[in-house]
Design a protein around this motif. Structure first.
Motif, PDB file in Angstrom:
ATOM      1  N   GLY A  59       2.612  48.591  62.129  1.00 26.07           N
ATOM      2  CA  GLY A  59       3.807  47.828  61.814  1.00 26.07           C
ATOM      3  C   GLY A  59       4.362  48.163  60.446  1.00 26.07           C
ATOM      4  O   GLY A  59       5.368  47.614  60.023  1.00 26.07           O
ATOM      5  N   ARG A  60       3.714  49.079  59.725  1.00 18.24           N
ATOM      6  CA  ARG A  60       4.166  49.409  58.364  1.00 18.24           C
ATOM      7  C   ARG A  60       5.501  50.137  58.397  1.00 18.24           C
ATOM      8  O   ARG A  60       5.700  51.070  59.157  1.00 18.24           O
ATOM      9  N   ILE A  61       6.387  49.759  57.529  1.00 18.30           N
ATOM     10  CA  ILE A  61       7.737  50.315  57.486  1.00 18.30           C
ATOM     11  C   ILE A  61       7.737  51.798  57.111  1.00 18.30           C
ATOM     12  O   ILE A  61       8.556  52.563  57.602  1.00 18.30           O
ATOM     13  N   SER A  62       6.813  52.239  56.281  1.00 20.66           N
ATOM     14  CA  SER A  62       6.794  53.642  55.858  1.00 20.66           C
ATOM     15  C   SER A  62       6.541  54.581  57.026  1.00 20.66           C
ATOM     16  O   SER A  62       7.004  55.715  57.026  1.00 20.66           O
ATOM     17  N   LEU A  63       5.834  54.126  58.035  1.00 21.00           N
ATOM     18  CA  LEU A  63       5.553  54.996  59.167  1.00 21.00           C
ATOM     19  C   LEU A  63       6.763  55.198  60.061  1.00 21.00           C
ATOM     20  O   LEU A  63       6.837  56.169  60.792  1.00 21.00           O
ATOM     21  N   ALA A  99       3.130  48.778  67.788  1.00 16.33           N
ATOM     22  CA  ALA A  99       2.435  47.839  66.909  1.00 16.33           C
ATOM     23  C   ALA A  99       2.244  46.539  67.674  1.00 16.33           C
ATOM     24  O   ALA A  99       2.908  46.315  68.693  1.00 16.33           O
ATOM     25  N   PRO A 100       1.342  45.677  67.201  1.00 16.17           N
ATOM     26  CA  PRO A 100       1.304  44.340  67.795  1.00 16.17           C
ATOM     27  C   PRO A 100       2.716  43.735  67.719  1.00 16.17           C
ATOM     28  O   PRO A 100       3.398  43.868  66.700  1.00 16.17           O
ATOM     29  N   ALA A 101       3.162  43.111  68.791  1.00 12.22           N
ATOM     30  CA  ALA A 101       4.556  42.674  68.925  1.00 12.22           C
ATOM     31  C   ALA A 101       5.050  41.819  67.762  1.00 12.22           C
ATOM     32  O   ALA A 101       6.201  41.936  67.355  1.00 12.22           O
ATOM     33  N   LEU A 102       4.209  40.983  67.213  1.00 12.18           N
ATOM     34  CA  LEU A 102       4.640  40.091  66.131  1.00 12.18           C
ATOM     35  C   LEU A 102       4.441  40.694  64.746  1.00 12.18           C
ATOM     36  O   LEU A 102       4.666  40.018  63.743  1.00 12.18           O
ATOM     37  N   ARG A 103       4.039  41.960  64.683  1.00 11.74           N
ATOM     38  CA  ARG A 103       3.736  42.560  63.382  1.00 11.74           C
ATOM     39  C   ARG A 103       4.651  43.717  62.997  1.00 11.74           C
ATOM     40  O   ARG A 103       4.364  44.421  62.023  1.00 11.74           O
ATOM     41  N   PHE A 104       5.715  43.945  63.720  1.00  8.78           N
ATOM     42  CA  PHE A 104       6.675  44.957  63.271  1.00  8.78           C
ATOM     43  C   PHE A 104       7.251  44.487  61.943  1.00  8.78           C
ATOM     44  O   PHE A 104       7.554  43.313  61.767  1.00  8.78           O
ATOM     45  N   HIS A 105       7.410  45.398  61.023  1.00  7.54           N
ATOM     46  CA  HIS A 105       7.966  45.043  59.721  1.00  7.54           C
ATOM     47  C   HIS A 105       9.381  44.508  59.922  1.00  7.54           C
ATOM     48  O   HIS A 105      10.157  45.060  60.709  1.00  7.54           O
ATOM     49  N   PRO A 106       9.745  43.437  59.214  1.00  3.94           N
ATOM     50  CA  PRO A 106      11.081  42.853  59.395  1.00  3.94           C
ATOM     51  C   PRO A 106      12.230  43.813  59.091  1.00  3.94           C
ATOM     52  O   PRO A 106      13.329  43.650  59.617  1.00  3.94           O
ATOM     53  N   ASP A 158      16.683  47.457  60.248  1.00  4.64           N
ATOM     54  CA  ASP A 158      17.610  47.931  59.216  1.00  4.64           C
ATOM     55  C   ASP A 158      17.399  49.415  58.936  1.00  4.64           C
ATOM     56  O   ASP A 158      18.357  50.168  58.802  1.00  4.64           O
ATOM     57  N   LEU A 159      16.148  49.855  58.856  1.00  8.56           N
ATOM     58  CA  LEU A 159      15.859  51.267  58.594  1.00  8.56           C
ATOM     59  C   LEU A 159      16.344  52.142  59.743  1.00  8.56           C
ATOM     60  O   LEU A 159      16.910  53.212  59.515  1.00  8.56           O
ATOM     61  N   LEU A 160      16.168  51.695  60.965  1.00  8.05           N
ATOM     62  CA  LEU A 160      16.579  52.495  62.122  1.00  8.05           C
ATOM     63  C   LEU A 160      18.077  52.755  62.136  1.00  8.05           C
ATOM     64  O   LEU A 160      18.531  53.770  62.649  1.00  8.05           O
ATOM     65  N   LYS A 161      18.875  51.874  61.542  1.00 16.99           N
ATOM     66  CA  LYS A 161      20.323  52.064  61.476  1.00 16.99           C
ATOM     67  C   LYS A 161      20.709  53.291  60.658  1.00 16.99           C
ATOM     68  O   LYS A 161      21.774  53.862  60.847  1.00 16.99           O
ATOM     69  N   TYR A 162      19.837  53.700  59.729  1.00 20.81           N
ATOM     70  CA  TYR A 162      20.149  54.817  58.842  1.00 20.81           C
ATOM     71  C   TYR A 162      19.639  56.156  59.351  1.00 20.81           C
ATOM     72  O   TYR A 162      19.907  57.189  58.751  1.00 20.81           O
TER      73      TYR A 162
END
Length: 86
Positions: A8-12, A45-52, A56-60
């Protein structure tokens, strides 16, 4: 043409999106013709653990990049059960 990122880490998210650049540039698969199509990236990732901030990152990222988010049940270590797909 796929890459799977289990965390769920955003860097990945950004790492998974850019993994094909060094592979193509440095020729890790000598003698294998790589597809020119953008990769299909699975964010798992576990469904409730995706980074919030994942949405927003996927939009870029490039609109050509196909991203599939797969959410697993919290007990994923005992067996994989998909509870969400986006």
């Amino acid at each position: 043409r796929s890459h799977c990122c289990i965390s769920g880490r955003i860097s990945l998210t950004s790492r998974a999106a850019s993994w094909q650049l060094p592979i193509a540039r440095y020729g890790y698969f000598q003698g294998v013709a790589l597809q020119q199509a953008p990769p299909l990236v699975y964010l798992v990732a576990p469904a409730l653990r995706f980074h919030p901030a994942t949405d927003d990152l996927l939009k870029y990222l490039s609109p050509e990049l196909e991203v599939a988010r797969v959410g697993l049940a919290e007990g994923w270590r005992r067996g994989l059960h998909v509870v969400m797909r986006q």
